[in-house]
Design an enzyme around this catalytic site. Structure first.
Site, PDB file in Angstrom:
ATOM      1  N   LYS A 229      20.755  24.832  45.367  1.00  0.00           N
ATOM      2  CA  LYS A 229      21.087  23.708  46.235  1.00  0.00           C
ATOM      3  C   LYS A 229      20.112  22.574  45.970  1.00  0.00           C
ATOM      4  O   LYS A 229      18.934  22.793  45.724  1.00  0.00           O
ATOM      5  CB  LYS A 229      21.011  24.115  47.711  1.00  0.00           C
ATOM      6  CG  LYS A 229      21.953  25.239  48.106  1.00  0.00           C
ATOM      7  CD  LYS A 229      21.800  25.590  49.575  1.00  0.00           C
ATOM      8  CE  LYS A 229      22.728  26.727  49.990  1.00  0.00           C
ATOM      9  NZ  LYS A 229      22.567  27.078  51.415  1.00  0.00           N
ATOM     10  N   GLY A 230      20.643  21.335  46.013  1.00  0.00           N
ATOM     11  CA  GLY A 230      19.793  20.168  45.801  1.00  0.00           C
ATOM     12  C   GLY A 230      20.218  19.040  46.706  1.00  0.00           C
ATOM     13  O   GLY A 230      21.166  19.169  47.504  1.00  0.00           O
ATOM     14  N   GLY A 231      19.517  17.914  46.579  1.00  0.00           N
ATOM     15  CA  GLY A 231      19.800  16.779  47.437  1.00  0.00           C
ATOM     16  C   GLY A 231      21.173  16.183  47.213  1.00  0.00           C
ATOM     17  O   GLY A 231      21.739  15.564  48.111  1.00  0.00           O
TER      18      GLY A 231
ATOM     19  N   GLY B  64      23.897  18.044  46.094  1.00  0.00           N
ATOM     20  CA  GLY B  64      24.984  19.007  46.194  1.00  0.00           C
ATOM     21  C   GLY B  64      24.576  20.405  45.801  1.00  0.00           C
ATOM     22  O   GLY B  64      23.385  20.712  45.658  1.00  0.00           O
TER      23      GLY B  64
ATOM     24  N   VAL C 276      25.238  24.041  43.319  1.00  0.00           N
ATOM     25  CA  VAL C 276      25.650  24.520  42.004  1.00  0.00           C
ATOM     26  C   VAL C 276      26.227  25.921  42.163  1.00  0.00           C
ATOM     27  O   VAL C 276      25.599  26.798  42.781  1.00  0.00           O
ATOM     28  CB  VAL C 276      24.469  24.538  41.015  1.00  0.00           C
ATOM     29  CG1 VAL C 276      24.934  25.054  39.657  1.00  0.00           C
ATOM     30  CG2 VAL C 276      23.863  23.149  40.870  1.00  0.00           C
TER      31      VAL C 276
ATOM     32  N   LYS D  99      28.466  22.073  39.174  1.00  0.00           N
ATOM     33  CA  LYS D  99      27.703  21.265  40.125  1.00  0.00           C
ATOM     34  C   LYS D  99      28.675  20.399  40.912  1.00  0.00           C
ATOM     35  O   LYS D  99      29.352  19.525  40.364  1.00  0.00           O
ATOM     36  CB  LYS D  99      26.693  20.398  39.388  1.00  0.00           C
ATOM     37  CG  LYS D  99      25.772  19.593  40.292  1.00  0.00           C
ATOM     38  CD  LYS D  99      24.722  18.871  39.452  1.00  0.00           C
ATOM     39  CE  LYS D  99      23.728  18.128  40.320  1.00  0.00           C
ATOM     40  NZ  LYS D  99      22.692  17.456  39.496  1.00  0.00           N
TER      41      LYS D  99
ATOM     42  N   ASP E 263      12.339  13.463  37.300  1.00  0.00           N
ATOM     43  CA  ASP E 263      12.322  14.587  38.247  1.00  0.00           C
ATOM     44  C   ASP E 263      11.996  15.877  37.509  1.00  0.00           C
ATOM     45  O   ASP E 263      12.704  16.883  37.646  1.00  0.00           O
ATOM     46  CB  ASP E 263      13.674  14.686  38.963  1.00  0.00           C
ATOM     47  CG  ASP E 263      13.584  15.517  40.248  1.00  0.00           C
ATOM     48  OD1 ASP E 263      12.450  15.731  40.737  1.00  0.00           O
ATOM     49  OD2 ASP E 263      14.632  15.945  40.759  1.00  0.00           O
TER      50      ASP E 263
END
Length: 497
Positions: free
Chosen positions: A281-283, A285, A287, A301, A400
């Site tokens: 999980k990321g900012g 959305g 995967v 993703k 990043d």
């Protein structure tokens, strides 16, 4: 502070003399203290304005002499605009200037003799303007000049001995064509592309034909301009999507080697985006792990709010960046899916997860990373970043770099992924200024304080990654007990001092 004040005043003078139809200079603020965050302005590490670049922006108006007050300028790129009036003689005061490109505008008047004072200038393009008069002999004193283009103007008379290894003066019919005239130099000075066979300058055979031809070109140009303005106005009202999805939802489309998947196909592959298949999980959305109809295992993703501005920008950035950068240590993109409300990216499945997931705990059925594997991961990630910084043109700043974005394939080869925050940067530029993005604990201090990111900010993130690989700890874990952030560096410094 005084240097910044002078720079702001100079840039505002330039802005005031130009007409900016697309608003590219809107964030130039006369009340600002630091112009380094302005678009089209490049600054050095000491926050001195060293670059001014607004090519192909449909700028018109004139170029203000206040440009001479930007005494640290090294690069001026104003090509492919509609700027008129004379070239300010004050440019000759810019002693540090090494690149000057004013080509494809409508500059008039003579080439200022003061340009000969630019002893550091290496690259000068004044071609495709309406300059007239003689070429200043002072240009022959520019000993560092390696490229000069004065072609397609209305220049006349003899030419100096150009020090540039590469130069062009074609398209100036009034320049002495053969070198045999009393005031001209030898034919050896003429470029290869110059026609040396005709002793008379070429002119139209018929004035009437010229007028008719000019009228036709003018009418066509007017139609093109009106049509272009209409398209621009419609584009402003309706910002374009990366792809027009109407009537394409059931169509297989390719972008290079990228496949456009149907949403239903990915929905089936991921078990309707089941929580059981979430890999991370990321900012932007989640995967998901998925299996395509041909048995290929993929990572899908799914961008959060894919049709919103943020999701659309992140989607376009990833597709564009990964299309530019192809390397064994960079994540490959299989394809993508677009619907009116969804943006999805399809990648190869990385069976060994991310470095973040493997630092100190066993992946399901996998051992903790040993030292030789960690070394191989470090080298692989370094090769990927080196490719982005040195071998891509323009180079790519990832912005990043962290353990969660370094993925591991079947053989524990490191693969740099997640290009949603990446930026392009020309090799001659020192940095790009943006809003600060990234992950707390991995952001370089100078980027956090100034908003200026470069390959050095990626190297800082890579340094944090090395510390995580060595210690087996996450960047923020050292400070959890004391509720501190970024405490890993505070812990490492005294250990090696």
């Amino acid at each position: 502070m005084w240097v910044w004040f002078v720079a702001v005043q100079a840039l505002m003078g330039i802005k005031a003399s130009l007409h900016d139809p697309h608003g590219v200079l809107d964030n130039w603020d006369g009340d600002a203290v630091d112009p380094c965050s302005w678009t089209m302005v490049t600054c050095s590490s000491e926050s001195l304005v060293i670059g001014l670049g607004t090519p192909s922006q449909d700028l018109s108006g004139t170029l203000s002499p206040s440009i001479a007050n930007l005494t640290n300028l090294q690069i001026v790129l104003l090509q492919n605009n509609n700027i008129t009036g004379p070239i300010p003689a004050e440019i000759g005061k810019l002693s540090k200037l090494h690149t000057l490109d004013l080509s494809n505008n409508f500059f008039t008047g003579s080439v200022p003799s003061s340009l000969g004072h630019l002893r550091s200038l290496q690259y000068m393009r004044l071609n495709n303007n309406s300059l007239s008069g003689k070429v200043p002999m002072s240009i022959g004193n520019m000993t560092k000049l390696v490229f000069l283009d004065l072609s397609y103007n209305n220049l006349s008379g003899p030419i100096p001995i150009f020090p540039a290894k590469t130069f062009s003066i074609v398209g100036n019919p009034l320049i002495c064509p053969t070198g045999s005239e009393p005031e001209c130099f030898g034919t050896t000075l003429m470029p290869m592309s110059m026609n040396l066979n005709n002793t008379e300058p070429q002119r139209p055979k018929s004035h009437k034909v010229a007028v008719a031809f000019g009228s036709s070109v003018g009418a066509i140009s007017l139609i093109i301009i009106v049509f272009g303005m209409f398209l621009w106005w419609r584009q402003r009202l309706n910002p374009p999507m990366f792809f027009d999805v109407d009537d394409r939802l059931h169509e297989e489309v390719s972008l290079g080697n990228l496949k456009m998947f149907q949403f239903r196909e990915l929905q089936i592959a991921t078990g309707n985006f089941s929580n059981k298949n979430i890999l991370g999980k990321g900012g932007f959305g989640h995967v998901y792990k998925g299996t395509l109809h041909d048995g290929t295992i993929v990572a899908v993703k799914r961008l959060k709010d894919g049709s919103a501005v943020g999701g659309e920008i992140q989607f376009q950035t990833e597709v564009e960046m990964i299309s530019l950068a192809v390397h064994r240590n960079l994540l490959k993109l299989y394809g993508f899916c677009i619907t009116p409300s969804e943006r999805l990216l399809v990648y190869p499945y990385m069976s060994n997860g991310s470095v973040a997931s493997r630092l100190k705990v066993s992946f399901p059925g996998k051992p903790v990373l040993d030292w030789s594997t960690r070394k191989r991961i470090s080298l692989g990630a370094a090769r990927g970043l080196l490719y982005l910084h040195e071998q891509c043109d323009p180079k790519i700043i990832h912005r990043d770099v962290k353990a969660a974005n370094i993925l591991l394939d079947d053989y524990y080869e490191a693969v740099v992924g997640d290009f949603g925050l990446a930026k392009l940067l020309d090799h001659q530029d020192s940095h790009v200024t943006t809003a600060v993005r990234g992950t707390v604990g991995h952001i370089a201090p100078e980027y956090l304080s100034t908003g200026q990111s470069s390959d050095k900010t990626d190297v800082f993130g890579f340094g944090i990654l090395l510390l995580e690989l060595i210690t087996g700890q996450r960047a923020l874990e050292f400070g959890k007990a004391a509720n501190q952030k970024g405490a890993m560096l505070d812990w490492v410094s005294p250990q090696f001092s």
